[in-house]
Motif scaffolding. Structure first.
Motif, PDB file in Angstrom:
ATOM      1  N   MET A 187       0.788  -1.215  -0.017  1.00  0.00           N
ATOM      2  CA  MET A 187      -0.077  -0.104   0.072  1.00  0.00           C
ATOM      3  C   MET A 187       1.000   1.182  -0.085  1.00  0.00           C
ATOM      4  O   MET A 187       0.594   2.079  -0.636  1.00  0.00           O
ATOM      5  N   ILE A 188       1.863   1.257   1.008  1.00  0.00           N
ATOM      6  CA  ILE A 188       2.760   2.370   0.944  1.00  0.00           C
ATOM      7  C   ILE A 188       3.400   2.688  -0.494  1.00  0.00           C
ATOM      8  O   ILE A 188       3.662   3.728  -0.949  1.00  0.00           O
ATOM      9  N   LYS A 189       3.920   1.459  -1.074  1.00  0.00           N
ATOM     10  CA  LYS A 189       4.440   1.779  -2.363  1.00  0.00           C
ATOM     11  C   LYS A 189       3.581   2.357  -3.517  1.00  0.00           C
ATOM     12  O   LYS A 189       3.837   3.147  -4.167  1.00  0.00           O
ATOM     13  N   PHE A 190       2.355   1.945  -3.430  1.00  0.00           N
ATOM     14  CA  PHE A 190       1.367   2.453  -4.288  1.00  0.00           C
ATOM     15  C   PHE A 190       1.130   3.950  -4.110  1.00  0.00           C
ATOM     16  O   PHE A 190       1.108   4.725  -4.951  1.00  0.00           O
ATOM     17  N   LEU A 191       0.989   4.413  -2.738  1.00  0.00           N
ATOM     18  CA  LEU A 191       0.942   5.873  -2.576  1.00  0.00           C
ATOM     19  C   LEU A 191       2.248   6.429  -2.982  1.00  0.00           C
ATOM     20  O   LEU A 191       1.808   7.559  -3.232  1.00  0.00           O
ATOM     21  N   LYS A 192       3.325   5.987  -2.643  1.00  0.00           N
ATOM     22  CA  LYS A 192       4.604   6.791  -3.217  1.00  0.00           C
ATOM     23  C   LYS A 192       4.520   7.082  -4.679  1.00  0.00           C
ATOM     24  O   LYS A 192       4.903   8.006  -5.054  1.00  0.00           O
TER      25      LYS A 192
END
Length: 76
Positions: free
Chosen positions: A1-6
């Motif tokens: 999820m954090i990779k997607f937001l980044k």
């Protein structure tokens, strides 16, 4: 999820794209090694301040003149 937001943050950030384009095209290196930048970086003391303030005032005057052509004023 954090990779997607980044990734999403990078996609919508114009600074990310400007950095990517400037590094890929070599414009960043050309700007770092330009004669004008070396001259400007060599200014010291009152010359540096005069350059910064004079440039700012000149920029403001030019923007004001061009904006008055289109009936948009910055100061009343």
């Amino acid at each position: 999820m954090i990779k997607f937001l980044k990734l999403l943050s990078d996609i919508v950030d114009p600074n990310y794209w400007a950095s990517k384009i400037s590094k890929k095209s070599g414009l960043e290196e050309k700007a770092r090694s330009s004669k004008f930048r070396k001259w400007e970086a060599g200014l010291t003391g009152w010359k540096h301040w005069a350059w910064q303030i004079g440039g700012g005032i000149l920029f403001f005057i030019i923007i004001t003149k061009f904006s008055s052509i289109y009936c948009f004023t910055l100061i009343r």
